[in-house]
Design an enzyme around this catalytic site. Structure first.
Site, PDB file in Angstrom:
ATOM      1  N   ARG A 158       0.849  -1.204   0.000  1.00  0.00           N
ATOM      2  CA  ARG A 158       0.000   0.000   0.000  1.00  0.00           C
ATOM      3  C   ARG A 158       0.875   1.240   0.000  1.00  0.00           C
ATOM      4  NH1 ARG A 158      -3.350  -3.597   2.735  1.00  0.00           N
ATOM      5  NH2 ARG A 158      -5.079  -4.095   1.363  1.00  0.00           N
ATOM      6  N   ASP A 187      -0.116  -6.774  -3.137  1.00  0.00           N
ATOM      7  CA  ASP A 187      -1.517  -6.490  -2.819  1.00  0.00           C
ATOM      8  C   ASP A 187      -2.093  -5.729  -4.000  1.00  0.00           C
ATOM      9  OD1 ASP A 187      -3.991  -5.804  -1.341  1.00  0.00           O
ATOM     10  OD2 ASP A 187      -2.854  -6.480   0.391  1.00  0.00           O
ATOM     11  N   HIS A 219      -7.010  -9.488  -3.502  1.00  0.00           N
ATOM     12  CA  HIS A 219      -5.920  -8.538  -3.222  1.00  0.00           C
ATOM     13  C   HIS A 219      -4.852  -8.580  -4.322  1.00  0.00           C
ATOM     14  CE1 HIS A 219      -7.019  -7.089   0.797  1.00  0.00           C
ATOM     15  NE2 HIS A 219      -7.510  -8.292   1.009  1.00  0.00           N
ATOM     16  N   ASP A 246      -7.063 -14.130   2.066  1.00  0.00           N
ATOM     17  CA  ASP A 246      -8.038 -13.320   2.799  1.00  0.00           C
ATOM     18  C   ASP A 246      -8.954 -12.548   1.850  1.00  0.00           C
ATOM     19  OD1 ASP A 246      -5.674 -11.943   2.034  1.00  0.00           O
ATOM     20  OD2 ASP A 246      -6.182 -10.262   3.327  1.00  0.00           O
ATOM     21  N   GLU A 247     -10.153 -12.350   2.329  1.00  0.00           N
ATOM     22  CA  GLU A 247     -11.098 -11.390   1.750  1.00  0.00           C
ATOM     23  C   GLU A 247     -11.303 -11.514   0.239  1.00  0.00           C
ATOM     24  OE1 GLU A 247     -10.623  -7.686   4.798  1.00  0.00           O
ATOM     25  OE2 GLU A 247      -9.075  -7.816   3.255  1.00  0.00           O
ATOM     26  N   TRP A 278      -6.792 -13.765  12.132  1.00  0.00           N
ATOM     27  CA  TRP A 278      -6.753 -12.297  12.231  1.00  0.00           C
ATOM     28  C   TRP A 278      -8.074 -11.666  12.640  1.00  0.00           C
ATOM     29  CZ3 TRP A 278      -9.474  -8.983   8.836  1.00  0.00           C
ATOM     30  CH2 TRP A 278     -10.053  -9.592   7.711  1.00  0.00           C
ATOM     31  N   TYR A 337      -3.276  -5.554  15.589  1.00  0.00           N
ATOM     32  CA  TYR A 337      -3.155  -4.798  14.338  1.00  0.00           C
ATOM     33  C   TYR A 337      -2.613  -3.410  14.697  1.00  0.00           C
ATOM     34  CZ  TYR A 337      -5.063  -7.849  10.701  1.00  0.00           C
ATOM     35  OH  TYR A 337      -5.243  -8.855   9.781  1.00  0.00           O
ATOM     36  N   PHE A 338      -1.344  -3.230  14.425  1.00  0.00           N
ATOM     37  CA  PHE A 338      -0.702  -1.971  14.820  1.00  0.00           C
ATOM     38  C   PHE A 338      -0.994  -0.840  13.837  1.00  0.00           C
ATOM     39  CE2 PHE A 338       2.899  -4.018  17.578  1.00  0.00           C
ATOM     40  CZ  PHE A 338       1.928  -4.503  18.441  1.00  0.00           C
ATOM     41  N   ASP A 339      -1.725  -1.147  12.763  1.00  0.00           N
ATOM     42  CA  ASP A 339      -2.151  -0.053  11.884  1.00  0.00           C
ATOM     43  C   ASP A 339      -3.382   0.651  12.447  1.00  0.00           C
ATOM     44  OD1 ASP A 339      -3.332  -2.612  11.347  1.00  0.00           O
ATOM     45  OD2 ASP A 339      -4.443  -1.661   9.727  1.00  0.00           O
ATOM     46  N   TRP A 372      -0.287  -2.908   8.597  1.00  0.00           N
ATOM     47  CA  TRP A 372      -0.774  -2.639   7.234  1.00  0.00           C
ATOM     48  C   TRP A 372      -0.474  -1.184   6.928  1.00  0.00           C
ATOM     49  CZ3 TRP A 372      -2.147  -6.904   4.698  1.00  0.00           C
ATOM     50  CH2 TRP A 372      -2.532  -8.011   5.450  1.00  0.00           C
ATOM     51  N   GLU A 381      -1.836   1.215   4.577  1.00  0.00           N
ATOM     52  CA  GLU A 381      -2.660   2.213   3.861  1.00  0.00           C
ATOM     53  C   GLU A 381      -2.442   3.626   4.406  1.00  0.00           C
ATOM     54  OE1 GLU A 381      -3.847  -0.675   5.020  1.00  0.00           O
ATOM     55  OE2 GLU A 381      -5.536  -1.400   3.827  1.00  0.00           O
TER      56      GLU A 381
HETATM   57  C1  ACM Z   1      -6.378  -9.103   6.650  1.00  0.00           C
HETATM   58  O1  ACM Z   1      -6.360  -8.209   7.489  1.00  0.00           O
HETATM   59  N1  ACM Z   1      -7.110  -8.957   5.558  1.00  0.00           N
HETATM   60  C2  ACM Z   1      -5.598 -10.323   6.801  1.00  0.00           C
END
Ligand code: ACM
Length: 544
Positions: free
Chosen positions: A181, A210, A285, A349-350, A418, A443-445, A485, A487
């Site tokens: 990102r 990604d 992704h 994921d997703e 997660w 999740y440190f973001d 992450w 972003e």
């Molecule tokens: C994730 O946060 N999509 C693994």
């Protein structure tokens, strides 16, 4: 015995107990300078003794095996930076020496060590290279914070005499950095890895691909980086759906790691006892990949139109095309040749709702293989990917989605949970080695606390330092991992801020026995020991 004698007996026992407790209490404090533990993560066993060791340019090093080389090189190089001198290595044991002594059996477990400091010498004992390294890291935490500086002006170091016996609780102590990102330079990735090592973390999960960028050179497919590593005006990846999160709309953002740079980073991590696990995020992704190679990865007759949860349109590799598997086999072949670690992370994921819904190729695959649901198609994809990994001598790692439905991937596949801790418990029950990375804690973001002034994401709950510290993973997990992450990580200052001091709590939860956990004592150690060290390295941490 009469009742009276019994009472007397009890009194005298109690009296003796109190007397000895009193002696124990006053003896060390009356005669020795008081030492308080400031080590993070908290060691299993630690006792301070009288006196201290003085380390200066006349101190020498001794080792009786090759597995202390990483530790010795690390200590030497930091002393060179902080003091300007290099400790020499001698062939024989002598006084005023730091000795690295191999043990035939592990200290508790793999990666364990014993550290004994006296006024005469320092002894680090271990069974493996990681044990020596962690013994040395502990030693460096007992030196002045300047050991992490580069100003070459501290010549004498005093280290308190002590006995430490220590080993980690979890074998997987990880951090993930998303470089897709927002891209980070080789120099910053190395800093990130070095700081992990200072707190005994040992798995660097490198989220290399990604939607927003493919960041790893693949020689078979140069367009992956020529097209897939550039986005912004005039490129084929022009989206910046949320400028506040992804930088200026008017600026081209580009960057990827060449294969020599990747080898350099892996070697750098190895010297710090860190394994690097690459992630190639599939089949969702993958906007960067499908933009670079649409003819190989997309069904030309697929009329499905969909968006991911991050609002990226049509970003998913088609799992029904043979060209997809030929492409991924070639990609995995290069990734497997680059990364020595046994796992390759393939995301999972997703996968967006609506992906492939109008793909004739997927419809035909479902009919042919008797697949009833989209999840069945995902499982088919991962079963084939698992076979490709096996062929290249690797194991699969993936986000929790890869074991949804009737998965046929190998039981040795590593699962990262997660969405919540429950998902991790489920994976453990199913017999998979499981790494806990729940968004609510790790999740440190995410923002530290809900405030417009705080950087970071807001889509989950805030993750304060205390929240990270409060996480209690199951003992049967393979380990834990924090995810950063990117972003919202528009620069390295924001990355530092979100990572520190939360990484300190991650370290202690991953390493120390549960009985040693104490929030107030941890906070004190953060203030006394860790923050001055972060400052000495100019890390832009969040104060509190
Ligand atoms: C994730 O946060 N999509 C693994």
């Amino acid at each position: 015995m009469s009742k009276e004698k019994k009472i007397k007996g009890r009194i005298s026992t109690r009296y003796l107990f109190r007397f000895f407790s009193f002696l124990l209490f006053i003896f060390p404090t009356a005669n020795y300078p008081a030492q308080t533990n400031t080590i993070i993560p908290h060691p299993r066993v630690l006792t301070f003794k009288e006196g201290h060791f003085t380390l200066d340019r006349s101190t020498s090093l001794y080792r009786n095996s090759g597995d202390s080389l990483h530790a010795i090189t690390y200590l030497q190089s930091h002393l060179r930076q902080a003091s300007g001198f290099t400790l020499s290595i001698r062939q024989v044991p002598e006084e005023r020496q730091i000795r690295f002594l191999h043990t035939d059996t592990p200290i508790y477990t793999k990666e364990g060590y014993i550290l004994i400091v006296s006024d005469k010498n320092i002894i680090v004992k271990a069974h493996d290279s990681a044990g020596f390294f962690y013994g040395t890291i502990t030693l460096m935490q007992m030196m002045d914070a300047q050991i992490w500086s580069t100003n070459k002006n501290k010549n004498v170091w005093h280290i308190p005499s002590c006995y430490i016996k220590d080993a980690p609780h979890y074998p997987w102590r990880g951090m993930m950095l998303d470089v897709s990102r927002n891209f980070f330079s080789v120099a910053y990735v190395k800093k990130f890895i070095d700081r992990m090592a200072q707190y005994k973390l040992n798995r660097f999960h490198w989220h290399l691909t990604d939607d927003e960028g493919w960041r790893i050179e693949i020689r078979h497919y140069p367009l992956l980086t020529k097209i897939g590593a550039r986005r912004g005006p005039g490129t084929k990846l022009p989206f910046s759906t949320s400028p506040a999160m992804r930088g200026s709309k008017n600026q081209v953002q580009s960057g990827y790691y060449t294969q020599p740079q990747i080898r350099e980073i892996i070697a750098y991590a190895k010297a710090r006892e860190i394994e690097v696990i690459p992630e190639i995020d599939l089949p969702g992704h993958a906007k960067a990949a499908v933009t670079a190679y649409p003819k190989l990865l997309l069904d030309p007759e697929d009329t499905s139109r969909y968006r991911s949860v991050q609002k990226i349109a049509n970003n998913t590799i088609n799992p029904a095309l043979e060209s997809t598997y030929i492409f991924l086999d070639n990609v995995i072949g290069e990734v497997a040749a680059l990364f020595p670690f046994r796992y390759i992370h393939l995301g999972g994921d997703e996968v967006p709702k609506g992906a492939w819904s109008n793909s004739p190729a997927v419809k035909e695959l479902m009919r042919h293989k008797g697949l009833k649901t989209r999840k069945g198609v995902e499982n088919y994809f991962f079963t084939r990917m698992d076979r490709i990994l096996k062929k290249h001598g690797k194991k699969l790692a993936g986000w929790q989605e890869v074991i949804g439905g009737r998965s046929k991937i190998r039981r040795s596949s590593l699962i990262m949970a997660w969405k919540n801790p429950k998902a991790g418990y489920r994976a453990i029950r199913q017999g998979y080695p499981t790494v806990m990375a729940p968004v609510q804690y790790l999740y440190f973001d995410q923002q530290y606390l809900r405030s417009k002034k705080e950087p970071g994401h807001t889509w989950s709950t805030p993750v304060s330092l205390k929240k990270v510290y409060s996480f209690t993973p199951p003992g049967s997990a393979r380990g834990i991992q924090a995810c950063l992450w990117s972003e919202t990580l528009l620069n390295t200052k924001i990355a530092d801020y979100l990572a520190w001091p939360r990484t300190l709590a991650l370290s202690e939860v991953a390493w120390s026995p549960k009985e040693k956990k104490n929030w107030h004592d941890f906070r004190r150690r953060v203030k006394q020991q860790a923050l001055p060290r972060l400052k000495a390295q100019q890390i832009h941490y969040r104060g509190y």
